[in-house]
Enzyme design. Structure first.
Site, PDB file in Angstrom:
ATOM      1  N   PHE A 124       0.855  -1.180   0.000  1.00 24.53           N
ATOM      2  CA  PHE A 124       0.000   0.000   0.000  1.00 24.53           C
ATOM      3  C   PHE A 124       0.892   1.230   0.000  1.00 24.53           C
ATOM      4  CE2 PHE A 124      -4.549   1.069   1.277  1.00 24.53           C
ATOM      5  CZ  PHE A 124      -5.130   0.117   0.462  1.00 24.53           C
ATOM      6  N   GLN A 238      -7.905  14.348   4.286  1.00 23.28           N
ATOM      7  CA  GLN A 238      -7.261  13.576   3.217  1.00 23.28           C
ATOM      8  C   GLN A 238      -8.176  13.428   2.007  1.00 23.28           C
ATOM      9  OE1 GLN A 238      -6.553   9.047   3.335  1.00 23.28           O
ATOM     10  NE2 GLN A 238      -4.550   9.912   3.756  1.00 23.28           N
ATOM     11  N   HIS A 240      -8.470  11.255  -1.048  1.00 22.24           N
ATOM     12  CA  HIS A 240      -7.941  10.014  -1.636  1.00 22.24           C
ATOM     13  C   HIS A 240      -7.793  10.255  -3.130  1.00 22.24           C
ATOM     14  CE1 HIS A 240      -7.581   5.845  -2.854  1.00 22.24           C
ATOM     15  NE2 HIS A 240      -7.536   5.464  -1.586  1.00 22.24           N
ATOM     16  N   LEU A 254     -15.125   5.278  -3.547  1.00 24.52           N
ATOM     17  CA  LEU A 254     -13.702   4.939  -3.513  1.00 24.52           C
ATOM     18  C   LEU A 254     -13.289   3.837  -4.486  1.00 24.52           C
ATOM     19  CD1 LEU A 254     -11.225   5.799  -1.732  1.00 24.52           C
ATOM     20  CD2 LEU A 254     -11.462   3.556  -0.706  1.00 24.52           C
ATOM     21  N   GLU A 257      -6.898   1.710  -2.967  1.00 21.20           N
ATOM     22  CA  GLU A 257      -5.471   1.781  -3.253  1.00 21.20           C
ATOM     23  C   GLU A 257      -4.915   0.389  -3.574  1.00 21.20           C
ATOM     24  OE1 GLU A 257      -3.858   4.546  -0.564  1.00 21.20           O
ATOM     25  OE2 GLU A 257      -1.852   3.710  -0.664  1.00 21.20           O
ATOM     26  N   ARG A 313      -0.749   9.529  -0.324  1.00 17.62           N
ATOM     27  CA  ARG A 313      -1.981   9.946  -0.997  1.00 17.62           C
ATOM     28  C   ARG A 313      -1.980  11.420  -1.377  1.00 17.62           C
ATOM     29  NH1 ARG A 313      -6.299   6.368   2.557  1.00 17.62           N
ATOM     30  NH2 ARG A 313      -5.749   4.436   1.500  1.00 17.62           N
ATOM     31  N   HIS A 379     -11.796  11.818   1.812  1.00 15.06           N
ATOM     32  CA  HIS A 379     -11.790  10.429   2.267  1.00 15.06           C
ATOM     33  C   HIS A 379     -11.659  10.271   3.773  1.00 15.06           C
ATOM     34  CE1 HIS A 379     -11.204   6.171   1.849  1.00 15.06           C
ATOM     35  NE2 HIS A 379      -9.976   6.193   2.325  1.00 15.06           N
ATOM     36  N   ARG A 414      -2.636  10.463   6.646  1.00 15.65           N
ATOM     37  CA  ARG A 414      -2.698   9.076   7.087  1.00 15.65           C
ATOM     38  C   ARG A 414      -2.248   8.147   5.973  1.00 15.65           C
ATOM     39  NH1 ARG A 414      -6.616   4.802   6.481  1.00 15.65           N
ATOM     40  NH2 ARG A 414      -7.759   6.174   5.097  1.00 15.65           N
TER      41      ARG A 414
END
Ligand code: FAD
Length: 619
Positions: A124, A238, A240, A254, A257, A313, A379, A414
């Protein structure tokens, strides 16, 4: 106004508000510690937002990459958070996550396996090694299923579902309980308690384009703030990089990832893998800068530098925005995400079943043979309720917070996968913290009828008003303001305009009317949620205006780049004595030297060093 004599009353040692991963883990701990525990959630049990989590849960188990250990995980987390994370929380997270994941397995979670039968781990963004324990792309569903099963079999836990917490009740500044209402009947419920754990998730619904579920209206931020708790670093939201952009009805949903973790690449309208042009200097040593090396990583991800599509991200989201703004976007205002030309159809359907169905059913796109169109979507809220790192207690005695509604752990950004482990680790610790508090609390708190009456009046005003504005119209207006002025790229004049618009919106919120009675009335639920959305929006906007730099999830065009002096500062939001929102900068304590050393070490220095637990921790 509702008949106060009709209020149903229950009494618990602890009330946990929220039954996502964090709330369930906290409730299990409280129940196991012998506390009478009330678990309140506004949706059905098992339907919390955590269920949507796809990619996985980050923990340095070292099953796929034996070099991995808690120190590398801690280092990755601090670097991802641009060193603004609470050091102790990041340490506790990295050291405790493996135990929490193994515990979940013992409780029945069926993770994907390696060929030797261990819990499998996937790559990730921002994680040096394959680290995410996962169940295809339905990890959250399996986690919720397991935790829910454990909860209902834990003694002392009573579940109150489809029940919305309205306000926290205080006795001499400490927690005394919660006022709530049943969504179905509109009837009020008074929960008396010696401690309350907030686990309500984030507030992404203040934006129109978001991956967040309907529950994410920032209720926890608002309830805690209203009770006098501090909010920390709310400016860090955040975006995404990969949400669906087409058709408009599903915009924001979404695209995990995991697609990039499993080999998917980003391309612009000219077919270029544009991420090679956006590698920041500080990640250069760890990022592949040629297609050949990036592709070699596909064959052995532990030996080669990571492809630039797996940068953090914020970096990827800004790169996509730039490609679109400069005219190299896809037909519907995103870029292309291609896994079809890199993996065979069987692999895609096995590793990414939800993505396959999501695109097939919602967009008519077969991701095994065509690229997806994707773009940034709101996100996750990194900021949240300020807590003590070890106990999770907020600045209000008896009020605890864990999961996405709490702040500090993730700093300015994050890493994907770190939320699911965060809610296990800090759900567990907040249960312990609350149990300690309850045992030590000398008095039985008393709830104040005047406070309850005022809270009931505030909640029922939208029903009792003769006429007023439709709450859905006001929510849409709010989301337009946030999308337009407090988005992925910010600047002073726009943030100031947002604040002017928010002031005007407060007048509309004070005049919303929900026609009908309190039973089965979604308009009324929306009117109540608006109060929380407004506090979330204002806190993010005010904090964003104060932070004059660009860091992680917060980008200012008028203050490009990180500024060293701001790394030493947190932005704190509180409710002033007169009721107005106040914002202040607060100097952060110096990092503990042993942790600073780990965060700044080279990978070679850390590999193989993690068998030793952090000071004061079980491994
Ligand atoms: P939630 O799971 O949202 O639970 C909140 C609970 O609070 C719910 O039960 C809700 O009903 C309740 N609640 C809220 N307000 C009230 C109120 N007023 N009264 C009563 N109850 C209330 N993270 C990862 O680490 N890995 C991933 O792969 C990943 N994938 C994701 C995919 C998607 C699509 C999204 C949107 C997020 C993803 N995340 C992922 C982030 C992660 O899922 C969330 O941050 C996390 O699940 C939050 O958990 P929580 O327990 O804090 O809150």
């Amino acid at each position: 106004m509702a008949d106060l004599s009709d209020i149903q009353t229950v009494e618990h040692d602890v009330v946990v508000i929220g039954a996502g991963g964090a709330g369930l883990r906290a409730a299990i701990e409280c129940g196991q510690q012998g506390l009478s525990t009330g678990l309140v959630c506004k949706s059905l049990l098992g339907k919390a937002h955590t269920v949507m989590a796809e990619g996985g849960c980050a923990a340095a188990l070292g099953n796929v990459a034996p070099q991995d250990n808690w120190k590398v995980h801690f280092r990755d987390t601090m670097r991802g958070g641009k060193f603004l994370n609470n050091w102790r929380m990041a340490e506790l997270h990295a050291t405790n996550a493996p135990d929490r994941v193994r515990e979940l397995e013992e409780w029945g979670a069926v993770f994907d396996r390696t060929s030797t039968g261990l819990i499998s781990q996937r790559n990730f963004g921002g994680h040096r090694y394959p680290r995410l324990a996962h169940v295809g792309d339905r990890t959250g569903l399996e986690m919720i299923r397991t935790l829910q099963d454990r909860t209902v079999h834990t003694k002392n836990v009573a579940v109150h579902m489809e029940c919305t917490a309205l306000e926290l009740l205080l006795d001499d500044g400490a927690v005394a309980g919660v006022l709530a209402y049943w969504r179905e009947t509109g009837r009020l419920l008074l929960l008396k308690a010696k401690a309350v754990i907030m686990a309500t998730g984030g507030g992404g619904r203040a934006w129109r384009f978001t991956s967040n579920s309907w529950e994410y209206t920032g209720d926890g931020f608002a309830l805690a703030y209203g009770a006098g708790a501090e909010l920390i670093d709310m400016e860090f939201t955040q975006f995404h990089p990969t949400g669906m952009v087409w058709p408009p009805s599903v915009r924001g949903i979404l695209v995990t990832e995991g697609v990039r973790g499993d080999g998917g690449v980003l391309k612009n309208s000219a077919g270029e893998r544009f991420m090679f042009s956006y590698i920041p200097e500080k990640f250069a040593a760890e990022t592949a800068d040629t297609v050949e090396e990036a592709d070699a990583w596909l064959v052995d991800s532990t030996k080669h530098r990571r492809p630039p599509e797996l940068l953090t991200r914020d970096v990827v989201a800004r790169a996509i925005t730039r490609e679109v703004v400069e005219g190299r976007g896809s037909p519907h205002g995103g870029v292309f995400l291609d896994i079809a030309s890199r993996r065979d159809a069987e692999f895609i359907k096995r590793k990414l079943p939800s993505m396959y169905h999501q695109f097939k059913e919602l967009a008519g796109v077969d991701i095994t043979s065509e690229p997806m169109e994707v773009g940034p979507t709101l996100h996750y809220c990194m900021g949240g309720i300020r807590v003590h790192p070890d106990t999770q207690m907020t600045t209000v005695p008896g009020l605890f917070a864990c999961g996405e509604c709490s702040g500090g752990m993730h700093g300015a950004n994050r890493l994907g996968g770190n939320s699911l482990s965060d809610l296990l680790v800090f759900g567990h610790l907040s249960g312990i913290g609350a149990a300690d508090f309850v045992r030590r609390r000398a008095n039985t708190p008393v709830t104040d009828m005047a406070q309850i009456e005022a809270a009931v009046r505030r909640a029922t005003d939208p029903l009792n008003r003769a006429e007023g504005i439709n709450p859905y119209v006001v929510t849409e207006h709010l989301q337009r303001v946030m999308d337009r002025y407090v988005n992925i790229v910010r600047q002073q004049d726009e943030l100031e305009t947002a604040l002017v618009e928010l002031e005007a919106l407060k007048v509309e919120v004070a005049n919303v009317k929900a026609p009908g009675a309190s039973q089965y009335n979604p308009g009324w639920h929306e009117a109540i949620a608006l109060g929380s959305l407004m506090i979330t929006a204002e806190a993010v906007t005010r904090a964003a205006l104060v932070r004059e730099e660009s860091r992680g999830g917060h980008t200012r065009t008028d203050f490009p780049g990180e500024r060293e002096e701001w790394q030493k500062v947190n932005v704190i939001v509180t409710r002033g004595a007169g009721g107005a929102m106040e914002v202040r900068k607060e100097l952060r304590p110096a990092p503990p030297p042993e942790l600073a050393k780990i965060a700044l070490a080279t990978l070679e220095e850390l590999e193989g060093s993690g068998a030793v637990a952090a000071p004061g921790q079980g491994a």
